[in-house]
Design an enzyme around this catalytic site. Structure first.
Site, PDB file in Angstrom:
ATOM      1  N   ARG A 143       5.079  -8.375  -4.122  1.00  0.00           N
ATOM      2  CA  ARG A 143       3.764  -7.999  -4.130  1.00  0.00           C
ATOM      3  C   ARG A 143       2.830  -8.840  -5.124  1.00  0.00           C
ATOM      4  NH1 ARG A 143       4.798  -6.334   0.256  1.00  0.00           N
ATOM      5  NH2 ARG A 143       4.272  -4.273   1.391  1.00  0.00           N
ATOM      6  N   GLU A 191      -4.947 -10.104  -2.059  1.00  0.00           N
ATOM      7  CA  GLU A 191      -4.654 -10.627  -0.788  1.00  0.00           C
ATOM      8  C   GLU A 191      -5.786  -9.711   0.227  1.00  0.00           C
ATOM      9  OE1 GLU A 191      -0.627 -10.300   2.008  1.00  0.00           O
ATOM     10  OE2 GLU A 191      -0.484 -10.542  -0.109  1.00  0.00           O
ATOM     11  N   HIS A 251       1.674 -14.756   3.465  1.00  0.00           N
ATOM     12  CA  HIS A 251       2.811 -13.356   3.639  1.00  0.00           C
ATOM     13  C   HIS A 251       3.588 -13.523   4.910  1.00  0.00           C
ATOM     14  CE1 HIS A 251       2.622  -9.165   2.000  1.00  0.00           C
ATOM     15  NE2 HIS A 251       3.595  -9.274   2.433  1.00  0.00           N
TER      16      HIS A 251
END
Length: 315
Positions: free
Chosen positions: A233, A262, A280
């Site tokens: 993350r 993000e 991602h």
């Protein structure tokens, strides 16, 4: 049960969802903010959510109608599980289905960063390549080097296995307690790992305890030729500190599949040639997304039928 699915899923999964539930497909590209999430929890019996949907304490405030939130993904730091539990809402996730795909992305980023593949591909696309030369795009050899895995859970173990068997790398790892992954790996503290690894791979879950686990001080402990890889993350790494380190050659490079805010990716990162950036892609394979969807649905069906969801998460 009246179910809201917040994003478009694969056709196979959506067909199964439609057969099992009274479903509304939101299908928006943007995630739900806390206000929309609160409205969804008040108007549905269950939600199937994913990365970015803001299931915060604010969203669970009051007495939500929904009693089940099934997360499409293994990471659930966008869901306040404690607030959900207090509101009587069960939360589940999809571990296992994502392990190999995420480990593959970690190795891809490691190789791309070490061998300057992103910069080389851009060089070719610009039409700048005039032919092979002995010193063009010299990178770092991977085979036989030392990899440090921060977090040896399912995904961390899968990454370490690929590094050991595929590239003959020495494996260092951090974990609360030593474990036997089935191949040589050395349990060390984080300071030792950062100082000795040629490649540092972050594979811990996001939590308040891991927020900015890797900041300026930790990056400074790494070797100047080392590369930092993050497939976990974004907020585990202090992104501003990483940018400074890359700009000043404190470390040689980085490979990122996740970002602190993000989908915002700072211009400073996008402008640098010593960082590989992916959108991602960790689980972006059809078979994997099918498996994740079916696992999320299995959790929902179990709850609907009065059973404990097989992948329930607790605070």
């Amino acid at each position: 049960m009246k179910l809201l699915v917040t994003r478009q899923l694969t056709p196979e999964v959506e067909a199964r969802v439609a057969a099992e539930f009274d479903v509304t497909f939101r299908n928006g590209d943007a995630p739900m903010d806390a206000q929309e999430a609160r409205a969804a929890l008040a108007s549905h019996d269950a939600l199937l959510v994913t990365l970015g949907d803001q299931l915060s304490a604010e969203a669970f405030a009051g007495a939500p109608r929904a009693k089940m939130v099934a997360n499409f993904g293994v990471g659930y730091n966008h869901i306040d599980v404690a607030a959900a539990t207090e509101a009587g809402v069960t939360v589940s996730n999809t571990p296992g289905a994502v392990t190999d795909a995420t480990a593959d992305i970690a190795l891809m980023l490691l190789l791309m960063s070490a061998r300057r593949a992103g910069a080389g591909e851009r060089f070719v696309r610009r039409g700048d390549w005039t032919g092979w030369t002995p010193t063009q795009f010299l990178g770092t050899h991977v085979s036989g080097k030392t990899v440090g895995i921060i977090g040896l859970g399912r995904i961390g173990t899968a990454i370490a296995k690929r590094c050991h068997f595929g590239f003959g790398m020495e494996v260092l790892y951090t974990k609360r307690s030593p474990t036997d992954p089935g191949f040589p790996a050395r349990h060390v503290d984080q300071d030792t790992l950062l100082a000795q690894a040629d490649f540092v791979v972050i594979a811990v879950p996001a939590s308040p305890a891991t927020h900015h686990l890797i900041g300026a001080a930790q990056i400074a402990q790494m070797q100047p030729h080392a590369h930092l890889i993050n497939i976990a993350r974004g907020d585990i790494v202090d992104e501003a500190a990483l940018i400074v380190a890359l700009q000043s050659d404190t470390i040689a490079g980085a490979g990122l599949d996740v970002y602190e805010r993000e989908p915002e990716v700072p211009e400073a990162l996008r402008a640098m040639e010593n960082v590989t950036l992916l959108p991602h892609l960790g689980t972006a394979a059809l078979e994997v997304r099918d498996a994740m969807g079916h696992m999320a649905l299995d959790n929902l069906i179990a709850f609907r039928d009065g059973r404990v969801p097989p992948n329930r998460v607790t605070p």
